[in-house]
Design an enzyme around this catalytic site. Structure first.
Site, PDB file in Angstrom:
ATOM      1  CE  LYS A 199       5.625  -8.500  -2.841  1.00 33.69           C
ATOM      2  NZ  LYS A 199       4.430  -7.722  -2.455  1.00 33.69           N
TER       3      LYS A 199
ATOM      4  NE  ARG B  80       1.164  -3.054 -10.722  1.00 32.60           N
ATOM      5  CZ  ARG B  80       1.707  -3.883  -9.832  1.00 32.60           C
ATOM      6  NH1 ARG B  80       2.988  -3.739  -9.503  1.00 32.60           N
ATOM      7  NH2 ARG B  80       0.999  -4.835  -9.270  1.00 32.60           N
TER       8      ARG B  80
ATOM      9  NE  ARG C  34       2.446   0.085  -7.292  1.00 29.08           N
ATOM     10  CZ  ARG C  34       2.516  -1.202  -7.032  1.00 29.08           C
ATOM     11  NH1 ARG C  34       3.587  -1.698  -6.447  1.00 29.08           N
ATOM     12  NH2 ARG C  34       1.506  -1.989  -7.314  1.00 29.08           N
TER      13      ARG C  34
ATOM     14  NE  ARG D 295       1.634 -12.738  -5.886  1.00 27.49           N
ATOM     15  CZ  ARG D 295       2.287 -11.623  -6.232  1.00 27.49           C
ATOM     16  NH1 ARG D 295       3.511 -11.671  -6.660  1.00 27.49           N
ATOM     17  NH2 ARG D 295       1.697 -10.479  -6.117  1.00 27.49           N
TER      18      ARG D 295
ATOM     19  NE  ARG E   5      -2.443  -6.056  -6.635  1.00 25.53           N
ATOM     20  CZ  ARG E   5      -1.781  -4.906  -6.691  1.00 25.53           C
ATOM     21  NH1 ARG E   5      -2.415  -3.795  -7.037  1.00 25.53           N
ATOM     22  NH2 ARG E   5      -0.512  -4.864  -6.408  1.00 25.53           N
TER      23      ARG E   5
HETATM   24  P1  AP5 Z   1       6.103  -1.465  -3.724  1.00 23.89           P
HETATM   25  O1  AP5 Z   1       7.509  -1.645  -3.289  1.00 23.89           O
HETATM   26  O2  AP5 Z   1       5.861  -1.196  -5.188  1.00 23.89           O
HETATM   27  O3  AP5 Z   1       5.207  -2.673  -3.188  1.00 23.89           O
HETATM   28  P2  AP5 Z   1       5.254  -4.223  -3.523  1.00 23.89           P
HETATM   29  O4  AP5 Z   1       5.323  -4.957  -2.233  1.00 23.89           O
HETATM   30  O5  AP5 Z   1       6.341  -4.529  -4.539  1.00 23.89           O
HETATM   31  O6  AP5 Z   1       3.806  -4.378  -4.127  1.00 23.89           O
HETATM   32  P3  AP5 Z   1       3.281  -4.853  -5.538  1.00 23.89           P
HETATM   33  O7  AP5 Z   1       1.929  -4.277  -5.731  1.00 23.89           O
HETATM   34  O8  AP5 Z   1       4.261  -4.613  -6.653  1.00 23.89           O
HETATM   35  O9  AP5 Z   1       3.196  -6.343  -5.279  1.00 23.89           O
HETATM   36  P4  AP5 Z   1       2.202  -7.301  -5.822  1.00 23.89           P
HETATM   37  O10 AP5 Z   1       2.738  -8.467  -5.143  1.00 23.89           O
HETATM   38  O11 AP5 Z   1       0.772  -7.103  -5.654  1.00 23.89           O
HETATM   39  O12 AP5 Z   1       2.330  -7.098  -7.427  1.00 23.89           O
HETATM   40  P5  AP5 Z   1       3.127  -7.923  -8.529  1.00 23.89           P
HETATM   41  O13 AP5 Z   1       3.567  -6.983  -9.558  1.00 23.89           O
HETATM   42  O14 AP5 Z   1       4.116  -8.841  -7.906  1.00 23.89           O
HETATM   43  O15 AP5 Z   1       5.452  -0.279  -2.863  1.00 23.89           O
HETATM   44  C1  AP5 Z   1       4.129   0.155  -3.081  1.00 23.89           C
HETATM   45  C2  AP5 Z   1       4.065   1.690  -2.982  1.00 23.89           C
HETATM   46  O16 AP5 Z   1       4.397   2.098  -1.637  1.00 23.89           O
HETATM   47  C3  AP5 Z   1       5.059   2.425  -3.888  1.00 23.89           C
HETATM   48  O17 AP5 Z   1       4.428   3.573  -4.374  1.00 23.89           O
HETATM   49  C4  AP5 Z   1       6.234   2.790  -2.972  1.00 23.89           C
HETATM   50  O18 AP5 Z   1       6.875   4.003  -3.369  1.00 23.89           O
HETATM   51  C5  AP5 Z   1       5.551   2.954  -1.623  1.00 23.89           C
HETATM   52  N1  AP5 Z   1       6.375   2.481  -0.501  1.00 23.89           N
HETATM   53  C6  AP5 Z   1       7.159   1.366  -0.481  1.00 23.89           C
HETATM   54  N2  AP5 Z   1       7.753   1.228   0.725  1.00 23.89           N
HETATM   55  C7  AP5 Z   1       7.307   2.275   1.487  1.00 23.89           C
HETATM   56  C8  AP5 Z   1       7.557   2.683   2.840  1.00 23.89           C
HETATM   57  N3  AP5 Z   1       8.381   1.994   3.642  1.00 23.89           N
HETATM   58  N4  AP5 Z   1       6.928   3.796   3.288  1.00 23.89           N
HETATM   59  C9  AP5 Z   1       6.089   4.522   2.480  1.00 23.89           C
HETATM   60  N5  AP5 Z   1       5.833   4.181   1.190  1.00 23.89           N
HETATM   61  C10 AP5 Z   1       6.438   3.064   0.700  1.00 23.89           C
HETATM   62  O19 AP5 Z   1       1.951  -8.848  -9.104  1.00 23.89           O
HETATM   63  C11 AP5 Z   1       0.904  -8.348  -9.909  1.00 23.89           C
HETATM   64  C12 AP5 Z   1       0.002  -9.481 -10.355  1.00 23.89           C
HETATM   65  O20 AP5 Z   1       0.754 -10.426 -11.156  1.00 23.89           O
HETATM   66  C13 AP5 Z   1      -0.613 -10.335  -9.250  1.00 23.89           C
HETATM   67  O21 AP5 Z   1      -1.793  -9.757  -8.734  1.00 23.89           O
HETATM   68  C14 AP5 Z   1      -0.876 -11.653  -9.982  1.00 23.89           C
HETATM   69  O22 AP5 Z   1      -2.031 -11.608 -10.796  1.00 23.89           O
HETATM   70  C15 AP5 Z   1       0.332 -11.766 -10.897  1.00 23.89           C
HETATM   71  N6  AP5 Z   1       1.445 -12.505 -10.291  1.00 23.89           N
HETATM   72  C16 AP5 Z   1       2.681 -12.017  -9.954  1.00 23.89           C
HETATM   73  N7  AP5 Z   1       3.436 -12.980  -9.411  1.00 23.89           N
HETATM   74  C17 AP5 Z   1       2.678 -14.102  -9.392  1.00 23.89           C
HETATM   75  C18 AP5 Z   1       2.895 -15.430  -8.903  1.00 23.89           C
HETATM   76  N8  AP5 Z   1       4.063 -15.804  -8.336  1.00 23.89           N
HETATM   77  N9  AP5 Z   1       1.890 -16.315  -8.998  1.00 23.89           N
HETATM   78  C19 AP5 Z   1       0.706 -15.978  -9.567  1.00 23.89           C
HETATM   79  N10 AP5 Z   1       0.425 -14.745 -10.040  1.00 23.89           N
HETATM   80  C20 AP5 Z   1       1.413 -13.814  -9.944  1.00 23.89           C
END
Ligand code: AP5
Length: 227
Positions: free
Chosen positions: A17, A168, A135, A96, A179
């Site tokens: 994402k 991270r 990552r 979410r 997660r």
């Molecule tokens: P990346 O694009 O970084 O993945 P992502 O889908 O963005 O995953 P995240 O871990 O950032 O999402 P998340 O939802 O867990 O974390 P968030 O920060 O929102 O890609 C991942 C890796 O793969 C990278 O290294 C990239 O280079 C590689 N990659 C990407 N695409 C690829 C491909 N096609 N092929 C190969 N490699 C690829 O949330 C963190 C925390 O915040 C949550 O756990 C929660 O506690 C809190 N939080 C955030 N939002 C909320 C909410 N709305 N409600 C409640 N708590 C929340």
């Protein structure tokens, strides 16, 4: 992509994402509003919001709905009032839970900013774990790299601002597994929610990054003009 689009990016941790939102930002100036980045910035600054959120994030759980909904109402309302992103934006990591989705619907109706589409990214569990544990992130901009799939030019250094990249704290294998299970229980019900609203478009997140971008653009070509 010249027209206005307002998107939700949905999918498990590591599905890509943030990577795709950054690409849309670079190519089209589409603003990325990433709840995880906003929360991490608050944790780093030691704000009250950051203090409330930290323990949940560290354990792989979701931050409570009331905290997130309040935070996003403030973010979207301020942005809409200042005209900062009325045209186009990507919500990356929000909503979410079904309660967050209902709150978002009500808020966007009030702001007259209807969503264009919800894109669901998915990939299998092994790939997600490999992506997250490999990552590296720029904590200042949220830009991400991967040791194997998307490496920076110089190990540990951001290509753009030359600053250090970090892993991270929630990207350890143990927290990643938690997660993923949080996603299954609390966020996956949104697939049905947005399918019922006929907003959902599926993107195969297992493909290479460029192919995923092509799929995103193809999916957006099929959407109606946003109001
Ligand atoms: P990346 O694009 O970084 O993945 P992502 O889908 O963005 O995953 P995240 O871990 O950032 O999402 P998340 O939802 O867990 O974390 P968030 O920060 O929102 O890609 C991942 C890796 O793969 C990278 O290294 C990239 O280079 C590689 N990659 C990407 N695409 C690829 C491909 N096609 N092929 C190969 N490699 C690829 O949330 C963190 C925390 O915040 C949550 O756990 C929660 O506690 C809190 N939080 C955030 N939002 C909320 C909410 N709305 N409600 C409640 N708590 C929340």
């Amino acid at each position: 992509m010249m027209r206005a689009v307002r998107l939700v990016f949905l999918g498990p941790p590591g599905a890509g994402k943030g990577t795709q939102a950054q690409i849309l930002l670079e190519r089209f100036g589409l603003r990325q509003i990433a709840t995880g980045d906003i929360l991490r910035a608050n944790v780093a600054r030691g704000t009250e919001l950051g203090r409330k959120a930290k323990a949940y994030m560290d354990s792989g759980d979701l931050v409570p709905d009331d905290v997130i909904i309040g935070m996003m109402e403030a973010e979207l309302t301020a942005g809409a009032e200042s005209g900062a992103f009325v045209e186009s934006f990507v919500l990356d990591g929000f909503p979410r839970t079904v309660r967050q989705a209902e709150a978002l619907d009500a808020l966007l109706a009030r702001l007259h900013l209807p969503l264009t589409a919800v894109l669901l990214f998915d990939a299998d569990r092994d790939a997600l774990i490999e992506r997250l544990t490999g990552r590296w992130t720029n904590p200042r901009t949220g830009r991400t790299y991967h040791v194997a799939f998307n490496p920076p030019n110089v190990v540990g250094i951001d290509d753009e601002d030359g600053g250090p990249l970090v892993q991270r704290p929630d990207d350890t294998r143990a927290v990643v597994v938690d997660r993923l299970s949080t996603y299954d229980t609390k966020t996956a019900p949104l697939v049905e929610y947005y399918t019922r609203l006929r907003m959902l478009k599926r993107i195969d997140g297992l493909q290479p990054i460029d192919a995923v971008t092509a799929a995103v653009l193809a999916a957006l070509d099929g959407t109606d003009e946003a109001a």
